[in-house]
Write a protein that holds these residues in place. Structure first.
Motif, mmCIF file in Angstrom:
data_model
loop_
_atom_site.group_PDB
_atom_site.id
_atom_site.type_symbol
_atom_site.label_atom_id
_atom_site.label_comp_id
_atom_site.label_asym_id
_atom_site.label_seq_id
_atom_site.Cartn_x
_atom_site.Cartn_y
_atom_site.Cartn_z
ATOM 1 N N ARG A 146 30.508 90.670 56.413
ATOM 2 C CA ARG A 146 31.918 90.706 56.019
ATOM 3 C C ARG A 146 32.507 89.299 56.005
ATOM 4 O O ARG A 146 33.344 88.977 55.160
ATOM 5 C CB ARG A 146 32.708 91.619 56.961
ATOM 6 C CG ARG A 146 32.341 93.076 56.816
ATOM 7 C CD ARG A 146 33.300 94.009 57.525
ATOM 8 N NE ARG A 146 33.674 93.656 58.870
ATOM 9 C CZ ARG A 146 32.951 93.912 59.959
ATOM 10 N NH1 ARG A 146 31.786 94.515 59.869
ATOM 11 N NH2 ARG A 146 33.397 93.553 61.154
ATOM 12 N N LEU A 147 32.061 88.489 56.932
ATOM 13 C CA LEU A 147 32.540 87.116 57.014
ATOM 14 C C LEU A 147 32.149 86.331 55.766
ATOM 15 O O LEU A 147 32.950 85.555 55.233
ATOM 16 C CB LEU A 147 31.993 86.452 58.275
ATOM 17 C CG LEU A 147 32.433 85.035 58.570
ATOM 18 C CD1 LEU A 147 33.947 84.917 58.593
ATOM 19 C CD2 LEU A 147 31.853 84.595 59.911
ATOM 20 N N GLU A 148 30.936 86.538 55.296
ATOM 21 C CA GLU A 148 30.514 85.862 54.061
ATOM 22 C C GLU A 148 31.449 86.239 52.910
ATOM 23 O O GLU A 148 31.912 85.374 52.163
ATOM 24 C CB GLU A 148 29.082 86.231 53.704
ATOM 25 C CG GLU A 148 28.635 85.628 52.387
ATOM 26 C CD GLU A 148 27.274 86.113 51.927
ATOM 27 O OE1 GLU A 148 26.630 85.356 51.173
ATOM 28 O OE2 GLU A 148 26.874 87.234 52.298
ATOM 29 N N ASP A 207 39.605 80.167 56.615
ATOM 30 C CA ASP A 207 40.943 80.366 57.176
ATOM 31 C C ASP A 207 40.841 80.729 58.657
ATOM 32 O O ASP A 207 39.746 80.787 59.229
ATOM 33 C CB ASP A 207 41.722 81.407 56.366
ATOM 34 C CG ASP A 207 41.131 82.810 56.419
ATOM 35 O OD1 ASP A 207 40.135 83.032 57.143
ATOM 36 O OD2 ASP A 207 41.673 83.690 55.726
ATOM 37 N N GLU A 208 41.985 80.981 59.276
ATOM 38 C CA GLU A 208 41.989 81.273 60.720
ATOM 39 C C GLU A 208 41.159 82.497 61.060
ATOM 40 O O GLU A 208 40.455 82.501 62.074
ATOM 41 C CB GLU A 208 43.427 81.445 61.213
ATOM 42 C CG GLU A 208 44.188 80.150 61.320
ATOM 43 C CD GLU A 208 45.583 80.362 61.899
ATOM 44 O OE1 GLU A 208 45.797 81.348 62.639
ATOM 45 O OE2 GLU A 208 46.453 79.524 61.613
ATOM 46 N N ASP A 209 41.244 83.542 60.242
ATOM 47 C CA ASP A 209 40.449 84.744 60.502
ATOM 48 C C ASP A 209 38.953 84.436 60.446
ATOM 49 O O ASP A 209 38.185 84.888 61.286
ATOM 50 C CB ASP A 209 40.768 85.852 59.490
ATOM 51 C CG ASP A 209 42.079 86.556 59.772
ATOM 52 O OD1 ASP A 209 42.588 86.455 60.913
ATOM 53 O OD2 ASP A 209 42.590 87.211 58.850
ATOM 54 N N ALA A 237 36.350 84.701 63.562
ATOM 55 C CA ALA A 237 35.195 85.599 63.440
ATOM 56 C C ALA A 237 33.894 84.823 63.624
ATOM 57 O O ALA A 237 32.986 85.279 64.324
ATOM 58 C CB ALA A 237 35.218 86.305 62.091
ATOM 59 N N ALA A 238 33.798 83.654 63.003
ATOM 60 C CA ALA A 238 32.586 82.837 63.142
ATOM 61 C C ALA A 238 32.376 82.458 64.605
ATOM 62 O O ALA A 238 31.246 82.515 65.116
ATOM 63 C CB ALA A 238 32.678 81.594 62.265
ATOM 64 N N ALA A 239 33.449 82.098 65.291
ATOM 65 C CA ALA A 239 33.340 81.731 66.705
ATOM 66 C C ALA A 239 32.865 82.917 67.541
ATOM 67 O O ALA A 239 32.046 82.751 68.452
ATOM 68 C CB ALA A 239 34.682 81.220 67.227
ATOM 69 N N SER A 240 33.334 84.118 67.235
ATOM 70 C CA SER A 240 32.907 85.284 68.013
ATOM 71 C C SER A 240 31.442 85.627 67.748
ATOM 72 O O SER A 240 30.714 86.002 68.673
ATOM 73 C CB SER A 240 33.816 86.486 67.763
ATOM 74 O OG SER A 240 33.664 86.989 66.467
ATOM 75 N N VAL A 241 30.986 85.485 66.511
ATOM 76 C CA VAL A 241 29.578 85.729 66.198
ATOM 77 C C VAL A 241 28.713 84.699 66.912
ATOM 78 O O VAL A 241 27.686 85.038 67.514
ATOM 79 C CB VAL A 241 29.325 85.710 64.672
ATOM 80 C CG1 VAL A 241 27.836 85.751 64.366
ATOM 81 C CG2 VAL A 241 30.046 86.865 63.988
ATOM 82 N N ALA A 276 27.059 80.715 52.392
ATOM 83 C CA ALA A 276 26.206 81.244 53.455
ATOM 84 C C ALA A 276 24.745 80.998 53.107
ATOM 85 O O ALA A 276 24.371 80.985 51.934
ATOM 86 C CB ALA A 276 26.454 82.739 53.624
ATOM 87 N N PRO A 277 23.904 80.811 54.120
ATOM 88 C CA PRO A 277 22.482 80.607 53.848
ATOM 89 C C PRO A 277 21.857 81.899 53.312
ATOM 90 O O PRO A 277 22.329 83.003 53.607
ATOM 91 C CB PRO A 277 21.903 80.239 55.212
ATOM 92 C CG PRO A 277 22.858 80.806 56.199
ATOM 93 C CD PRO A 277 24.206 80.792 55.549
ATOM 94 N N PRO A 278 20.786 81.780 52.550
ATOM 95 C CA PRO A 278 20.149 82.976 51.994
ATOM 96 C C PRO A 278 19.590 83.924 53.059
ATOM 97 O O PRO A 278 19.428 85.119 52.799
ATOM 98 C CB PRO A 278 19.032 82.415 51.109
ATOM 99 C CG PRO A 278 18.850 81.002 51.518
ATOM 100 C CD PRO A 278 20.127 80.546 52.138
#
Length: 170
Positions: free
Chosen positions: A34-36, A45-47, A51-55, A122-124
């Motif tokens: 979903r992040l991708e 953006d902030e969201d 999200a990236a930080a939580s992952v 995003a990486p493949p």
């Protein structure tokens, strides 16, 4: 959009705790996909940053602890049951941990950049990571974890204690 926190079982229920970790694996692997999509539409953006930080937090801290719980405690205990078929499945799943770690190494720089506000494609490997990690967890749940009922209460308590110690809880 990207959050949720559920309470986990206690260390006195190590298999239930491992299963709860698998729910988080599914949630965070899905969040990667979903992040991708979100980052493609909205950038970093902030969201996306949150999200990236939580992952990152989950797969840098909790996932390695979970793998150690399995590799150092649960899997050896289950191997001691002497069931050749079970041991073969454990060996396959144990080996998959290395492949999942390789996929994670491909995703980590993208997530780190995103968490810092930089938007890159995003990486493949993202798709493989987001698919294989939950599949791996499901295999463990169906092929290996059920055998834990054959472990003594004392052995399970020891596994739970080591899980707590690994996390600095005891």
């Amino acid at each position: 959009m990207f959050s949720s926190a559920a309470s986990l079982p206690g260390f006195d229920s190590p298999i239930e705790l491992l299963l709860a970790c698998h729910e988080k694996v599914r949630r965070f692997a899905g969040l990667c996909q979903r992040l991708e999509q979100h980052a493609t539409l909205h950038g970093a953006d902030e969201d996306a940053q949150a999200a990236a930080a939580s992952v990152l937090r989950y797969f840098q801290i909790a996932a390695p602890l979970h793998h150690a719980d399995e590799e150092e405690d649960l899997f050896p205990a289950l191997r001691e049951l002497g069931d050749a078929s079970l041991t073969a499945r454990i060996d396959e799943l144990d080996a998959e941990h290395g492949h999942l770690a390789e996929l994670w190494c491909c995703l980590q720089p993208w997530l780190e950049a995103l968490s810092q506000g930089a938007s890159h494609p995003a990486p493949p490997e993202l798709s493989a990571f987001a698919t294989r990690y939950p599949e791996h967890a499901l295999r463990e749940e169906h092929e290996v974890y059920p055998a834990a009922v054959r472990l003594s209460r004392e052995r399970l308590a020891g596994i739970g204690l080591r899980m707590a110690q690994r996390r600095g809880a005891r």
